[in-house]
Design an enzyme around this catalytic site. Structure first.
Site, PDB file in Angstrom:
ATOM      1  N   ASP A   9       0.891  -1.153   0.000  1.00 13.40           N
ATOM      2  CA  ASP A   9       0.000   0.000   0.000  1.00 13.40           C
ATOM      3  C   ASP A   9       0.935   1.209   0.000  1.00 13.40           C
ATOM      4  OD1 ASP A   9      -1.506   2.169   0.762  1.00 13.40           O
ATOM      5  OD2 ASP A   9      -2.555   1.124   2.379  1.00 13.40           O
ATOM      6  N   VAL A  32      -6.112   5.409  -5.320  1.00 20.47           N
ATOM      7  CA  VAL A  32      -4.909   5.703  -4.543  1.00 20.47           C
ATOM      8  C   VAL A  32      -4.952   7.150  -4.017  1.00 20.47           C
ATOM      9  CG1 VAL A  32      -3.421   6.375  -6.492  1.00 20.47           C
ATOM     10  CG2 VAL A  32      -2.416   5.303  -4.509  1.00 20.47           C
ATOM     11  N   ASP A  33      -5.589   8.032  -4.769  1.00 24.84           N
ATOM     12  CA  ASP A  33      -5.751   9.433  -4.370  1.00 24.84           C
ATOM     13  C   ASP A  33      -6.504   9.493  -3.037  1.00 24.84           C
ATOM     14  OD1 ASP A  33      -5.739  12.152  -4.528  1.00 24.84           O
ATOM     15  OD2 ASP A  33      -7.181  12.329  -6.175  1.00 24.84           O
ATOM     16  N   GLY A 118      -6.147   2.515 -12.943  1.00 26.02           N
ATOM     17  CA  GLY A 118      -7.353   2.154 -12.194  1.00 26.02           C
ATOM     18  C   GLY A 118      -8.566   2.789 -12.836  1.00 26.02           C
ATOM     19  N   TYR A 120      -8.907   5.444 -14.396  1.00 22.56           N
ATOM     20  CA  TYR A 120      -8.664   6.038 -15.716  1.00 22.56           C
ATOM     21  C   TYR A 120      -8.479   5.004 -16.828  1.00 22.56           C
ATOM     22  CZ  TYR A 120      -8.487  10.871 -13.950  1.00 22.56           C
ATOM     23  OH  TYR A 120      -8.802  12.102 -13.413  1.00 22.56           O
TER      24      TYR A 120
HETATM   25  N1  AR6 Z   1      -1.341   1.804  -2.973  1.00 17.19           N
HETATM   26  C1  AR6 Z   1      -0.810   1.533  -4.188  1.00 17.19           C
HETATM   27  N2  AR6 Z   1      -1.556   1.456  -5.291  1.00 17.19           N
HETATM   28  C2  AR6 Z   1      -2.891   1.644  -5.175  1.00 17.19           C
HETATM   29  C3  AR6 Z   1      -3.509   1.940  -3.946  1.00 17.19           C
HETATM   30  C4  AR6 Z   1      -2.670   2.023  -2.803  1.00 17.19           C
HETATM   31  N3  AR6 Z   1      -3.151   2.297  -1.589  1.00 17.19           N
HETATM   32  N4  AR6 Z   1      -4.852   2.069  -4.162  1.00 17.19           N
HETATM   33  C5  AR6 Z   1      -5.049   1.858  -5.471  1.00 17.19           C
HETATM   34  N5  AR6 Z   1      -3.886   1.591  -6.086  1.00 17.19           N
HETATM   35  P1  AR6 Z   1      -6.393   4.846  -9.449  1.00 17.19           P
HETATM   36  P2  AR6 Z   1      -6.000   6.409 -11.903  1.00 17.19           P
HETATM   37  C6  AR6 Z   1      -3.593   1.311  -7.498  1.00 17.19           C
HETATM   38  O1  AR6 Z   1      -7.809   4.548  -9.832  1.00 17.19           O
HETATM   39  O2  AR6 Z   1      -6.378   5.253 -12.748  1.00 17.19           O
HETATM   40  C7  AR6 Z   1      -9.002   8.956  -8.494  1.00 17.19           C
HETATM   41  O3  AR6 Z   1     -10.338   9.114  -8.163  1.00 17.19           O
HETATM   42  C8  AR6 Z   1      -4.732   0.774  -8.314  1.00 17.19           C
HETATM   43  O4  AR6 Z   1      -4.824  -0.652  -8.166  1.00 17.19           O
HETATM   44  O5  AR6 Z   1      -6.150   5.229  -8.038  1.00 17.19           O
HETATM   45  O6  AR6 Z   1      -4.828   7.233 -12.287  1.00 17.19           O
HETATM   46  C9  AR6 Z   1      -8.321  10.279  -8.832  1.00 17.19           C
HETATM   47  O7  AR6 Z   1      -8.841  11.359  -8.063  1.00 17.19           O
HETATM   48  C10 AR6 Z   1      -4.281   1.151  -9.729  1.00 17.19           C
HETATM   49  O8  AR6 Z   1      -3.427   0.159 -10.279  1.00 17.19           O
HETATM   50  O9  AR6 Z   1      -5.796   6.067 -10.350  1.00 17.19           O
HETATM   51  C11 AR6 Z   1      -8.627  10.416 -10.291  1.00 17.19           C
HETATM   52  O10 AR6 Z   1      -9.904  10.966 -10.480  1.00 17.19           O
HETATM   53  C12 AR6 Z   1      -3.453   2.415  -9.526  1.00 17.19           C
HETATM   54  O11 AR6 Z   1      -3.280   2.544  -8.118  1.00 17.19           O
HETATM   55  C13 AR6 Z   1      -8.603   9.023 -10.791  1.00 17.19           C
HETATM   56  O12 AR6 Z   1      -8.908   8.190  -9.670  1.00 17.19           O
HETATM   57  C14 AR6 Z   1      -4.117   3.681 -10.041  1.00 17.19           C
HETATM   58  O13 AR6 Z   1      -5.522   3.602  -9.861  1.00 17.19           O
HETATM   59  C15 AR6 Z   1      -7.227   8.617 -11.290  1.00 17.19           C
HETATM   60  O14 AR6 Z   1      -7.305   7.343 -11.864  1.00 17.19           O
END
Ligand code: AR6
Length: 341
Positions: A9, A32-33, A118, A120
């Site tokens: 994480d 992750v945000d 994720g 996106y």
């Molecule tokens: N640690 C590491 N990786 C993670 C974690 C964590 N705690 N949680 C999720 N991931 P995403 P995006 C991974 O959707 O696609 C948000 O709402 C997850 O499995 O977080 O760039 C923002 O505000 C995936 O592989 O980001 C934007 O609106 C990766 O992180 C939008 O999502 C990215 O998934 C951005 O979408």
């Protein structure tokens, strides 16, 4: 290891900076945000409000507040459409801009999530490839340890074709588990494997006596060959670097080995590396399978067909693919330890 793929994480990573996959508002969201904002606390949101958002492909930096990292670098990945709308260039820019900011703030360790993969919708295997390509390019010129943090192993996948090719290669080459004790012996005791002894036929011995080895080899060649037999791992490594016309830095960077470890090996003629380190150098030097075996032997190891790790390495060498980061992706996918320090 300058580039590592880890499962974790990201909010728990004890690094100088973690990277957030944010949106253009920088005011938080899901994925992750959301996790970073929850872990960092309200101070992070308050600072983000002062930043005036961030364009796709760009990055901005804040403090880390309640996460262990000193900084959070917020970058906005592209929303994946069909791959024909400049998504790749924008995603590359996210990694480049984030790394530049990290460098500007003297970060030595940085952790990235797989941006855009994720919500996106960027295909995970392609997102990982972009991450690895940009980060490894950056590491050729810069000293930093960069982690790609994979949150959910099930969500992680490298190209199906590569996986199935490797799986097939393992199937074709894997030697039954009964020989595993030999692998363990090699791993634990760093002893070379016991090759089955073959009894020499009398005719072989006679013909050997008859042939004049010295005559077959020019004297210089013979001297060089004899020297190579006694050569240590460190000496062989330095000789190969010279022969390949590489600089030390080119070699250890391509091996995903950090400078300190390389200096240790360089200055200690009897240095015994671990097997992944020895193999990382063999890959960096683009050695053939026979040369790789030779280099491993100098460190007290051997490649074995009762070990998936070894077979995967052998697969890549036999395909002439010496990209250590791709090899590490595959090793990670097959739950094996990674190459490098
Ligand atoms: N640690 C590491 N990786 C993670 C974690 C964590 N705690 N949680 C999720 N991931 P995403 P995006 C991974 O959707 O696609 C948000 O709402 C997850 O499995 O977080 O760039 C923002 O505000 C995936 O592989 O980001 C934007 O609106 C990766 O992180 C939008 O999502 C990215 O998934 C951005 O979408």
């Amino acid at each position: 290891m300058p580039l590592e793929i880890v499962r974790n994480d990201i909010t728990k990573m004890k690094v100088d900076a973690i990277v957030n996959a944010a949106n253009e508002s920088l005011l938080g969201g899901g994925g992750v945000d959301g996790a970073i904002h929850r872990a960092a606390g309200s101070g992070l949101l308050a600072e983000c409000r002062t930043l005036g958002g961030c364009k796709t492909g760009k990055a901005k930096i804040t403090g880390g507040y309640n996460v262990p990292a000193k900084y959070v670098i917020h970058t906005v990945g592209p929303i994946y459409n069909d791959g024909k709308h400049g998504e790749k260039a924008l995603l590359e820019s996210c990694y480049r801009e984030s790394l530049a900011l990290a460098k500007e703030h003297q970060c030595e360790t940085v952790a990235f999530p797989l941006i855009s993969s994720g919500v996106y919708g960027y295909p995970k295997d392609q997102a990982l490839k972009v991450a690895i390509d940009v980060i490894s390019d950056f590491l050729l010129e810069n000293e930093m340890t960069v982690y790609i943090v994979i949150f959910d192993k099930a969500a992680y996948k490298i190209s199906e074709k590569l996986i199935s090719d490797i799986a097939e290669y393992i199937d074709d080459n894997y030697v039954d588990e009964h020989t595993d004790y030999s692998r363990e012996r090699i791993r634990m005791n760093a002893l070379p494997p016991m090759a089955p002894r073959t009894r020499k036929k009398k005719s072989d011995i006679d013909s050997f006596k008859m042939c004049d080895c010295k005559a077959m080899l020019a004297e210089d060649d013979l001297d060089a060959k004899l020297k190579q037999i006694d050569e240590s791992f460190s000496q062989m490594l330095l000789r190969k670097i010279d022969e390949k016309g590489m600089t030390d830095a080119e070699c250890y960077k391509k091996a995903n080995i950090d400078r300190k470890l390389f200096s240790k090996i360089r200055s200690d003629v009897h240095y015994k590396p671990s097997k992944p380190t020895a193999l990382a150098f063999a890959i960096s030097l683009e050695l053939s399978l026979a040369e790789t075996e030779d280099m491993l032997r100098k460190a007290g190891f051997a490649l074995s067909h009762s070990n998936k790790f070894d077979i995967i390495i052998e697969y890549f060498i036999s395909k002439g693919n010496y990209n250590i980061f791709e090899i590490n992706e595959a090793l990670f996918a097959f739950d094996q330890s990674l190459l490098g320090a």
